[in-house]
Design an enzyme around this catalytic site. Sequence first.
Site, PDB file in Angstrom:
ATOM      1  N   ASP A  60      45.474  50.581  38.613  1.00 42.85           N
ATOM      2  CA  ASP A  60      44.283  50.093  39.070  1.00 42.85           C
ATOM      3  C   ASP A  60      44.218  48.918  39.522  1.00 42.85           C
ATOM      4  O   ASP A  60      43.530  48.559  40.616  1.00 42.85           O
ATOM      5  CB  ASP A  60      43.215  50.213  38.019  1.00 42.85           C
ATOM      6  N   GLY A  61      45.038  47.747  39.050  1.00 38.52           N
ATOM      7  CA  GLY A  61      45.188  46.670  39.515  1.00 38.52           C
ATOM      8  C   GLY A  61      45.674  46.469  40.967  1.00 38.52           C
ATOM      9  O   GLY A  61      45.375  45.538  41.831  1.00 38.52           O
ATOM     10  N   ASP A 133      34.661  43.174  40.068  1.00 38.88           N
ATOM     11  CA  ASP A 133      33.829  42.078  39.568  1.00 38.88           C
ATOM     12  C   ASP A 133      33.991  40.653  39.656  1.00 38.88           C
ATOM     13  O   ASP A 133      35.182  40.376  40.067  1.00 38.88           O
ATOM     14  CB  ASP A 133      33.525  42.534  37.846  1.00 38.88           C
ATOM     15  N   ARG A 160      22.755  31.503  27.035  1.00 35.23           N
ATOM     16  CA  ARG A 160      23.865  30.819  26.263  1.00 35.23           C
ATOM     17  C   ARG A 160      24.777  32.047  26.027  1.00 35.23           C
ATOM     18  O   ARG A 160      24.428  32.963  25.315  1.00 35.23           O
ATOM     19  CB  ARG A 160      23.253  29.872  24.894  1.00 35.23           C
ATOM     20  N   ASP A 162      29.287  33.447  25.988  1.00 33.63           N
ATOM     21  CA  ASP A 162      30.596  33.087  26.490  1.00 33.63           C
ATOM     22  C   ASP A 162      30.976  33.260  27.926  1.00 33.63           C
ATOM     23  O   ASP A 162      31.999  32.854  28.193  1.00 33.63           O
ATOM     24  CB  ASP A 162      31.550  33.776  25.395  1.00 33.63           C
ATOM     25  N   ALA A 174      34.766  48.810  34.192  1.00 32.52           N
ATOM     26  CA  ALA A 174      35.767  47.942  33.768  1.00 32.52           C
ATOM     27  C   ALA A 174      35.198  46.941  32.743  1.00 32.52           C
ATOM     28  O   ALA A 174      34.810  47.275  31.684  1.00 32.52           O
ATOM     29  CB  ALA A 174      36.335  47.222  35.009  1.00 32.52           C
ATOM     30  N   ALA A 176      32.754  45.141  32.638  1.00 31.57           N
ATOM     31  CA  ALA A 176      31.258  45.061  32.390  1.00 31.57           C
ATOM     32  C   ALA A 176      30.831  46.289  31.492  1.00 31.57           C
ATOM     33  O   ALA A 176      30.296  46.057  30.532  1.00 31.57           O
ATOM     34  CB  ALA A 176      30.508  45.369  33.411  1.00 31.57           C
TER      35      ALA A 176
END
Length: 273
Positions: A60-61, A133, A160, A162, A174, A176
């Site tokens: 996939d990459g 993404d 707020r 990460d 992926a 998400a």
Amino acid sequence: MGAYKVKKIGIFYKDEPYLSEVAREIEKYLLKKGIEVYKNGDLEKISDGKDSVVLSLGGDGTFLGASRIAMNIGAAVLGINLGNLGFLTDVEGMDVFIAIEKLLKGEFTVEERLALTAIVNGEEALEFSGINDFVIMKHIEDKILKIDVAINGLKAGKFRCDGAVVSTATGSTAYALSVGGPVIAPQVNVYELSFIAPHKLSARPLVLGELDKLEIEIESQGNFVFLRDGLKVLDLKMFDRIEFRKNEKNLKIAHIRGKNFFEVLNKKFGWGS
């Protein structure tokens, strides 16, 4: 979108011995058929992608890298799975020459999907195209990320967390997905905003229409990273602003056989099992 007569084929792959050997065998096969062949760094030389297909050899990459090039030159991309998961790829490695023969006979269809554009601080030099993404995230040692979100020029809220993930329907399975975003069928022209470890229960994923414009501004001090399709493209800092919108070009994916998205979702991810 229907098939067309393929006159040029590009081959995109990582520079590894096995993949290089497969690429050479494919090139020899295609040249005997009278097809123009372009590999890796030469793909941008394809002048008219309308009669071209880019073969992605890998997982996939690799498919994502091939897709960005194919989209830029107007060609369709066909994924040959020689990697691990292969969720985005269409053909298993053992069937590569069968698939190529079907391509040359016009026995394929082309599916168009929405892609995204991200522009950092309004600078043309910092404009990026994304297939899966875009991710804004803090470094492990840094304090929490604070962001201000606006949609179509209107303030939508402060968060707020990460990090934040802005994903296409293609990328909804992926990163998400791992942060609680919905699975979106690939033919739906929408994109989504999800949050990584948000500090509010109300910070739920949001699905946006293809004409919506999303803006995220960083409001906290620290060092942050900006990723495109899983790869870092630059560092971000306080007051940096990123605008997301539909890309002017669609991603075109060639399918050899009637690939059922939900069947693949079940087979690869166990959805519905």
